[in-house]
Scaffold this motif. Sequence first.
Motif, PDB file in Angstrom:
ATOM      1  N   GLU A 198       0.807  -1.217   0.000  1.00  0.00           N
ATOM      2  CA  GLU A 198       0.000   0.000   0.000  1.00  0.00           C
ATOM      3  C   GLU A 198       0.843   1.271   0.000  1.00  0.00           C
ATOM      4  OE1 GLU A 198      -2.790  -0.039   3.196  1.00  0.00           O
ATOM      5  OE2 GLU A 198      -3.624  -2.001   2.677  1.00  0.00           O
ATOM      6  N   GLU A 199       2.063   1.195   0.537  1.00  0.00           N
ATOM      7  CA  GLU A 199       2.909   2.380   0.637  1.00  0.00           C
ATOM      8  C   GLU A 199       4.310   2.057   0.124  1.00  0.00           C
ATOM      9  OE1 GLU A 199       2.590   4.522   4.444  1.00  0.00           O
ATOM     10  OE2 GLU A 199       1.009   3.094   4.984  1.00  0.00           O
ATOM     11  N   LEU A 200       4.795   2.902  -0.810  1.00  0.00           N
ATOM     12  CA  LEU A 200       6.106   2.692  -1.417  1.00  0.00           C
ATOM     13  C   LEU A 200       6.889   4.001  -1.369  1.00  0.00           C
ATOM     14  CD1 LEU A 200       8.100   0.921  -3.013  1.00  0.00           C
ATOM     15  CD2 LEU A 200       6.844   1.535  -5.102  1.00  0.00           C
ATOM     16  N   TYR A 201       8.009   3.983  -0.642  1.00  0.00           N
ATOM     17  CA  TYR A 201       8.815   5.188  -0.438  1.00  0.00           C
ATOM     18  C   TYR A 201      10.174   5.012  -1.111  1.00  0.00           C
ATOM     19  CZ  TYR A 201       5.216   6.111   3.034  1.00  0.00           C
ATOM     20  OH  TYR A 201       4.004   6.318   3.653  1.00  0.00           O
ATOM     21  N   LEU A 202      10.404   5.821  -2.165  1.00  0.00           N
ATOM     22  CA  LEU A 202      11.619   5.688  -2.974  1.00  0.00           C
ATOM     23  C   LEU A 202      12.306   7.037  -3.194  1.00  0.00           C
ATOM     24  CD1 LEU A 202      10.196   3.259  -5.704  1.00  0.00           C
ATOM     25  CD2 LEU A 202      11.780   2.654  -3.862  1.00  0.00           C
ATOM     26  N   SER A 203      12.121   7.975  -2.297  1.00  0.00           N
ATOM     27  CA  SER A 203      12.715   9.299  -2.485  1.00  0.00           C
ATOM     28  C   SER A 203      14.238   9.253  -2.380  1.00  0.00           C
ATOM     29  CB  SER A 203      12.160  10.279  -1.447  1.00  0.00           C
ATOM     30  OG  SER A 203      12.556   9.900  -0.142  1.00  0.00           O
ATOM     31  N   HIS A 204      14.875  10.278  -2.933  1.00  0.00           N
ATOM     32  CA  HIS A 204      16.333  10.432  -2.865  1.00  0.00           C
ATOM     33  C   HIS A 204      17.073   9.220  -3.438  1.00  0.00           C
ATOM     34  CE1 HIS A 204      14.903  13.383   0.135  1.00  0.00           C
ATOM     35  NE2 HIS A 204      15.948  14.091  -0.262  1.00  0.00           N
ATOM     36  N   ASN A 205      16.739   8.896  -4.680  1.00  0.00           N
ATOM     37  CA  ASN A 205      17.469   7.886  -5.437  1.00  0.00           C
ATOM     38  C   ASN A 205      17.818   8.487  -6.797  1.00  0.00           C
ATOM     39  OD1 ASN A 205      17.667   5.084  -4.057  1.00  0.00           O
ATOM     40  ND2 ASN A 205      15.584   5.725  -3.550  1.00  0.00           N
ATOM     41  N   GLY A 206      18.037   7.654  -7.797  1.00  0.00           N
ATOM     42  CA  GLY A 206      18.352   8.154  -9.135  1.00  0.00           C
ATOM     43  C   GLY A 206      17.353   7.661 -10.165  1.00  0.00           C
ATOM     44  N   ILE A 207      16.106   7.500  -9.748  1.00  0.00           N
ATOM     45  CA  ILE A 207      15.058   6.926 -10.599  1.00  0.00           C
ATOM     46  C   ILE A 207      14.655   7.903 -11.703  1.00  0.00           C
ATOM     47  CG2 ILE A 207      12.673   6.090 -10.605  1.00  0.00           C
ATOM     48  CD1 ILE A 207      13.217   5.234  -7.636  1.00  0.00           C
ATOM     49  N   GLU A 208      14.538   7.391 -12.929  1.00  0.00           N
ATOM     50  CA  GLU A 208      14.210   8.243 -14.075  1.00  0.00           C
ATOM     51  C   GLU A 208      12.792   8.040 -14.595  1.00  0.00           C
ATOM     52  OE1 GLU A 208      17.231   7.696 -17.001  1.00  0.00           O
ATOM     53  OE2 GLU A 208      18.788   8.649 -15.782  1.00  0.00           O
ATOM     54  N   ALA A 209      12.123   6.958 -14.194  1.00  0.00           N
ATOM     55  CA  ALA A 209      10.774   6.691 -14.709  1.00  0.00           C
ATOM     56  C   ALA A 209       9.953   5.915 -13.686  1.00  0.00           C
ATOM     57  CB  ALA A 209      10.847   5.907 -16.018  1.00  0.00           C
ATOM     58  N   ILE A 210       8.644   6.128 -13.706  1.00  0.00           N
ATOM     59  CA  ILE A 210       7.719   5.366 -12.872  1.00  0.00           C
ATOM     60  C   ILE A 210       7.338   4.099 -13.630  1.00  0.00           C
ATOM     61  CG2 ILE A 210       5.441   5.361 -11.793  1.00  0.00           C
ATOM     62  CD1 ILE A 210       5.747   8.436 -11.541  1.00  0.00           C
ATOM     63  N   ALA A 211       7.498   2.939 -12.992  1.00  0.00           N
ATOM     64  CA  ALA A 211       7.256   1.674 -13.688  1.00  0.00           C
ATOM     65  C   ALA A 211       6.876   0.579 -12.697  1.00  0.00           C
ATOM     66  CB  ALA A 211       8.512   1.259 -14.462  1.00  0.00           C
ATOM     67  N   ASP A 212       6.408  -0.545 -13.229  1.00  0.00           N
ATOM     68  CA  ASP A 212       6.162  -1.778 -12.477  1.00  0.00           C
ATOM     69  C   ASP A 212       5.008  -1.676 -11.481  1.00  0.00           C
ATOM     70  OD1 ASP A 212       6.905  -4.480 -12.342  1.00  0.00           O
ATOM     71  OD2 ASP A 212       8.138  -4.185 -10.559  1.00  0.00           O
ATOM     72  N   LEU A 213       4.182  -0.642 -11.583  1.00  0.00           N
ATOM     73  CA  LEU A 213       3.115  -0.473 -10.596  1.00  0.00           C
ATOM     74  C   LEU A 213       1.944  -1.428 -10.815  1.00  0.00           C
ATOM     75  CD1 LEU A 213       2.967   3.393 -10.042  1.00  0.00           C
ATOM     76  CD2 LEU A 213       4.424   1.669  -8.953  1.00  0.00           C
TER      77      LEU A 213
ATOM     78  N   ASN B 116      14.176  12.603  -7.247  1.00  0.00           N
ATOM     79  CA  ASN B 116      14.725  11.669  -8.216  1.00  0.00           C
ATOM     80  C   ASN B 116      14.954  12.421  -9.526  1.00  0.00           C
ATOM     81  OD1 ASN B 116      14.931   8.682  -7.280  1.00  0.00           O
ATOM     82  ND2 ASN B 116      13.027   9.395  -6.337  1.00  0.00           N
ATOM     83  N   ARG B 117      14.912  11.713 -10.650  1.00  0.00           N
ATOM     84  CA  ARG B 117      15.175  12.337 -11.955  1.00  0.00           C
ATOM     85  C   ARG B 117      14.023  12.083 -12.919  1.00  0.00           C
ATOM     86  NH1 ARG B 117      21.306   9.787 -12.269  1.00  0.00           N
ATOM     87  NH2 ARG B 117      22.134  10.862 -10.433  1.00  0.00           N
ATOM     88  N   ILE B 118      12.823  12.003 -12.384  1.00  0.00           N
ATOM     89  CA  ILE B 118      11.649  11.633 -13.177  1.00  0.00           C
ATOM     90  C   ILE B 118      11.164  12.819 -14.006  1.00  0.00           C
ATOM     91  CG2 ILE B 118       9.239  10.892 -13.012  1.00  0.00           C
ATOM     92  CD1 ILE B 118      10.124   9.394 -10.412  1.00  0.00           C
TER      93      ILE B 118
END
Length: 222
Positions: free
Chosen positions: A110-125, A139-141
Amino acid sequence: SLDLSFNKIRTIENVDTLTSLTDVYFVANKITKIERLDALTRLTNLELGANRIRIIEGLDALVNLEQLWLGKNKIAKIQGLGSLKKLKLLSIQSNRVVKIEGLSGLSSLEELYLSHNGIEAIADLEAVPKLRVLDVSNNRIANLSGLAPATRLEELWASNNNLSSFEEVESELKDKEQLNTVYFEGNPLERDARATYRLKIKTLLPRVIQIDAAMVRAGPAP
């Protein structure tokens, strides 16, 4: 519960007899590997933040786990989570993740926390149909495509990315009937619009009651 936080522990050991534990805290140690937890099958909350972990592993036996905290480590890839069918909260903030992946099997998340990384796209949801809260701040989205499967989304935290299109905000989020909170500050769309930013978001997403840290002011009664 067992709290061994803020020590200088380098390895997880001598916990295999503590089979009734439900909560374990190893925050702020020097742990490099997730290991020797197989006997803790009743565990519902595992906190391993602020260590030196590089790989998500050693969790297959923790089938009752509901919360997993891995912030402030050195993790580069989301993996090793497939057996955690009851997991509701996953935090991998402040790591080295560049891609949202490895969520298959997390049907209760229910909750996914991924702040402060190098992610470029939202995926796999599509793997997490019950997702209510998504934090991808810092991130870099550059766009919001990939949010379509998150039909139950209530909160989207996307501050300090490269989002620039109000049109995309509308097209990707207008149909999210339960969405009530959005964070877009620090993106080009906020910086470029300046004074009109909040009004634009409010107009495009009339159901939202909070924009960034401030509540939306209700309009005059009809």
